[in-house]
Design a protein around this motif. Structure first.
Motif, mmCIF file in Angstrom:
data_model
loop_
_atom_site.group_PDB
_atom_site.id
_atom_site.type_symbol
_atom_site.label_atom_id
_atom_site.label_comp_id
_atom_site.label_asym_id
_atom_site.label_seq_id
_atom_site.Cartn_x
_atom_site.Cartn_y
_atom_site.Cartn_z
ATOM 1 N N GLN A 203 0.849 -1.179 0.000
ATOM 2 C CA GLN A 203 0.000 0.000 0.000
ATOM 3 C C GLN A 203 0.889 1.235 0.000
ATOM 4 O OE1 GLN A 203 -2.849 0.182 3.150
ATOM 5 N NE2 GLN A 203 -4.021 1.824 2.205
ATOM 6 N N PHE A 204 0.695 2.095 -0.981
ATOM 7 C CA PHE A 204 1.477 3.317 -1.078
ATOM 8 C C PHE A 204 1.084 4.235 0.075
ATOM 9 C CE2 PHE A 204 2.820 7.181 -3.692
ATOM 10 C CZ PHE A 204 4.172 6.872 -3.596
ATOM 11 N N ASN A 205 2.077 4.875 0.691
ATOM 12 C CA ASN A 205 1.774 5.620 1.918
ATOM 13 C C ASN A 205 1.875 7.130 1.760
ATOM 14 O OD1 ASN A 205 4.537 5.845 1.717
ATOM 15 N ND2 ASN A 205 4.960 5.238 3.827
ATOM 16 N N VAL A 206 1.890 7.631 0.518
ATOM 17 C CA VAL A 206 1.894 9.080 0.292
ATOM 18 C C VAL A 206 0.664 9.444 -0.537
ATOM 19 C CG1 VAL A 206 3.176 11.055 -0.598
ATOM 20 C CG2 VAL A 206 4.412 9.071 0.296
ATOM 21 N N PRO A 207 -0.216 10.307 -0.035
ATOM 22 C CA PRO A 207 -1.400 10.700 -0.818
ATOM 23 C C PRO A 207 -1.008 11.308 -2.164
ATOM 24 C CG PRO A 207 -1.581 11.450 1.449
ATOM 25 C CD PRO A 207 -0.183 10.944 1.279
ATOM 26 N N ARG A 208 -1.950 11.271 -3.088
ATOM 27 C CA ARG A 208 -1.702 11.837 -4.409
ATOM 28 C C ARG A 208 -1.256 13.288 -4.267
ATOM 29 N NH1 ARG A 208 -2.537 10.052 -9.491
ATOM 30 N NH2 ARG A 208 -2.919 11.562 -11.140
ATOM 31 N N SER A 209 -0.170 13.633 -4.939
ATOM 32 C CA SER A 209 0.467 14.933 -4.742
ATOM 33 C C SER A 209 -0.167 15.989 -5.652
ATOM 34 C CB SER A 209 1.965 14.815 -5.036
ATOM 35 O OG SER A 209 2.188 14.527 -6.403
ATOM 36 N N PRO A 210 0.201 17.269 -5.499
ATOM 37 C CA PRO A 210 -0.438 18.336 -6.267
ATOM 38 C C PRO A 210 -0.427 18.125 -7.775
ATOM 39 C CG PRO A 210 0.813 19.286 -4.472
ATOM 40 C CD PRO A 210 1.104 17.808 -4.461
ATOM 41 N N GLN A 211 0.675 17.590 -8.323
ATOM 42 C CA GLN A 211 0.723 17.339 -9.766
ATOM 43 C C GLN A 211 0.239 15.933 -10.123
ATOM 44 O OE1 GLN A 211 4.135 19.870 -11.873
ATOM 45 N NE2 GLN A 211 4.996 18.416 -10.433
ATOM 46 N N GLY A 212 -0.026 15.101 -9.138
ATOM 47 C CA GLY A 212 -0.384 13.716 -9.404
ATOM 48 C C GLY A 212 0.846 12.850 -9.551
ATOM 49 N N ARG A 213 1.749 13.287 -10.377
ATOM 50 C CA ARG A 213 3.048 12.653 -10.575
ATOM 51 C C ARG A 213 4.045 13.747 -10.924
ATOM 52 N NH1 ARG A 213 0.731 9.283 -15.427
ATOM 53 N NH2 ARG A 213 -0.992 8.199 -14.397
ATOM 54 N N PRO A 214 5.334 13.488 -10.809
ATOM 55 C CA PRO A 214 6.305 14.500 -11.231
ATOM 56 C C PRO A 214 6.248 14.703 -12.745
ATOM 57 C CG PRO A 214 7.403 12.417 -10.794
ATOM 58 C CD PRO A 214 5.989 12.259 -10.317
ATOM 59 N N VAL A 215 6.615 15.879 -13.194
ATOM 60 C CA VAL A 215 6.852 16.116 -14.618
ATOM 61 C C VAL A 215 7.983 15.192 -15.054
ATOM 62 C CG1 VAL A 215 7.708 17.809 -16.287
ATOM 63 C CG2 VAL A 215 6.026 18.489 -14.566
ATOM 64 N N ILE A 216 7.858 14.612 -16.253
ATOM 65 C CA ILE A 216 8.851 13.637 -16.725
ATOM 66 C C ILE A 216 9.748 14.265 -17.791
ATOM 67 C CG2 ILE A 216 9.209 11.427 -17.880
ATOM 68 C CD1 ILE A 216 8.173 11.237 -15.012
ATOM 69 N N PHE A 217 11.050 14.235 -17.514
ATOM 70 C CA PHE A 217 12.053 14.685 -18.473
ATOM 71 C C PHE A 217 12.823 13.480 -19.007
ATOM 72 C CE2 PHE A 217 12.404 18.854 -15.917
ATOM 73 C CZ PHE A 217 11.372 19.414 -16.645
ATOM 74 N N GLN A 218 13.419 13.653 -20.167
ATOM 75 C CA GLN A 218 14.197 12.610 -20.822
ATOM 76 C C GLN A 218 15.397 13.271 -21.471
ATOM 77 O OE1 GLN A 218 14.406 12.288 -24.331
ATOM 78 N NE2 GLN A 218 15.414 10.312 -24.435
#
Length: 473
Positions: A203-218
């Motif tokens: 079970q993930f223990n951090v609530p959904r964050s403001p962005q939902g997920r980090p911005v993804i760079f490549q």
């Protein structure tokens, strides 16, 4: 009908190794003291930049079996620095390179979700794989993964991370390693992922964050890296800063977006760029020449030469001609922990090209290395540099630039004080932040958690998990 004027995106890279920095400059400061990071970050935020970027170094580089002392400054942990910077900045995005080869999805997802909460939605993840067993020796996994398996691990790493980020929605998300299909059952906040690389459940223990997920760079330039960027990344770091090369790269990556159901504005192209400013173009050119001489000392020139020649050239005169002996085409044993050794391809062919260039321009070894490793993208007065940046962006050679100053922590100050106001006067760069999250700064739509039994690909709310396909190196 004329096309709309593009808004320029600017970011700042705090360099972690002596590829660009000039140690001898009296203004040069520490690369590990927190005060240096604070000054740099606050300057970027004062300039209304999109984000600050930290690269990653998991092992000190070596050459001829010795620590590469011309290149080492130390590499503090990325998450630690970014989390601390979240407390001393308000709007600046915080981007860090985190390796998918040696880390674990639960740990990385938890760290980025925490950073996104601490910063109010400003976290970004530059996803990379590790390419060499030398770095892997610092980890239990060592160098046991060949390249194709590193990419396979990275792909499933990302799918697992998305499942973790999205699991805080009252449903369990189950990732099947064979099919990539995400299933749900009614256990709140739980996840399960089983495949050749991961067998985890919990079970993930951090609530959904403001962005939902980090911005993804490549940050890859290979065909596989470009395809990953098109499939789901939000921005791609490029090394193509000149007009023709930039336009070719820009067009190639942008045309790939349609096959993933993505629009052109869902992926930003951001080349790294250095700069040298002067009161006049002539003064800037003189400063730039001195900077290059300081960046490439005689000793540095020899070490660059050894990376191609794959030989001990410590007795070679940097002010003399290139070596008469050819490069050793065997396994690379001189420089370890450097990505640049992969870029030469055919060593003998590259050496012949260097010899032809040196002969045509009557260049010594050191002068030749300065020529082929040139790093100054923009040189001139503030007005000249502002025009050059805007011209490249409006010509679709990029969507903006990640600036790398040759002096830290204060090397960004002059750009923010003189070039940024000129871009603002042109109406091509913000005068104030209009949003609070990094996705806002980059003009990206908010992520909407999937509701149809699939988990979104990174950066593309309509895509399925299989489209988050390729990681980069």
């Amino acid at each position: 009908m004329s096309r709309p004027i593009k808004q320029i995106h600017l970011a700042a890279h705090f360099p972690g190794v002596n590829n660009t920095t000039v140690w001898s400059d009296p203004a040069a400061g520490s690369h590990i003291e927190f005060g240096s990071f604070v000054h740099f970050a606050r300057t970027a935020e004062r300039g209304k930049f999109d984000f600050l970027f930290l690269a990653e170094g998991l092992r000190l580089r070596e050459q001829n079996g010795l620590i590469h002392d011309l290149d080492v400054v130390g590499r503090p942990d990325t998450f630690t620095v970014l989390a601390a910077l979240a407390a001393v900045t308000d709007r600046l995005g915080l981007a860090g390179t985190i390796n998918s080869t040696f880390n674990e999805p639960y740990e990385v997802a938890r760290q980025f979700a925490s950073l996104d909460h601490l910063s109010g939605g400003r976290a970004a993840w530059n996803v990379v794989t590790s390419w060499d067993a030398f770095t892997g020796e610092n980890f239990r996994r060592g160098g046991f993964l060949p390249e194709d398996q590193r990419y396979a691990r990275a792909r499933t790493f990302l799918r697992t991370a998305w499942a973790l980020f999205d699991s805080w929605r009252g449903d369990e998300i189950v990732a099947d390693g064979e099919t990539g299909v995400f299933l749900r059952d009614p256990h709140p906040g739980r996840f399960t992922h089983r495949d050749a690389h991961f067998d985890i459940a919990g079970q993930f223990n951090v609530p959904r964050s403001p962005q939902g997920r980090p911005v993804i760079f490549q940050a890859g330039d290979s065909d596989e890296g470009r395809e990953f960027a098109a499939s789901g990344a939000d921005a791609i770091f490029s090394r193509h800063g000149a007009l023709e090369a930039g336009q070719a790269f820009y067009a190639d990556v942008k045309r790939r977006l349609a096959r993933y159901g993505r629009a052109r504005d869902q992926l930003l192209i951001l080349p790294a760029a250095t700069f040298v400013l002067g009161d006049t173009d002539a003064e800037a050119a003189e400063i730039a020449h001195e900077v290059r001489l300081q960046q490439v000392s005689g000793g540095t020139a020899i070490q660059f030469l050894e990376q191609l020649w794959n030989r001990d050239l410590s007795d070679h005169d940097p002010d003399g001609p290139l070596p008469a002996v050819d490069p050793d085409p065997g396994e690379h044993t001189v420089a370890r922990g450097r990505a640049s050794v992969r870029m030469f391809g055919d060593r003998l062919a590259t050496a012949n090209q260097w010899r032809q260039l040196a002969e045509a321009k009557n260049l010594s070894t050191r002068e030749l290395i300065i020529e082929v490793t040139g790093r100054q993208t923009f040189v001139g007065s503030p007005a000249t540099v502002a025009s050059a940046i805007n011209d490249l962006v409006q010509a679709d050679a990029s969507d903006g630039f990640i600036l790398v100053p040759h002096v830290t922590p204060g090397g960004l100050d002059g750009f923010v004080d003189t070039v940024v106001p000129l871009l603002q006067e042109r109406g091509v760069f913000r005068t104030e932040y209009e949003g609070v999250t990094l996705r806002d700064h980059l003009g990206l739509a908010p992520l909407v958690p999937a509701v149809s039994g699939t988990s979104d690909a990174p950066g593309a709310s309509a895509a399925g998990p299989g489209s988050a396909a390729r990681a980069v190196s």
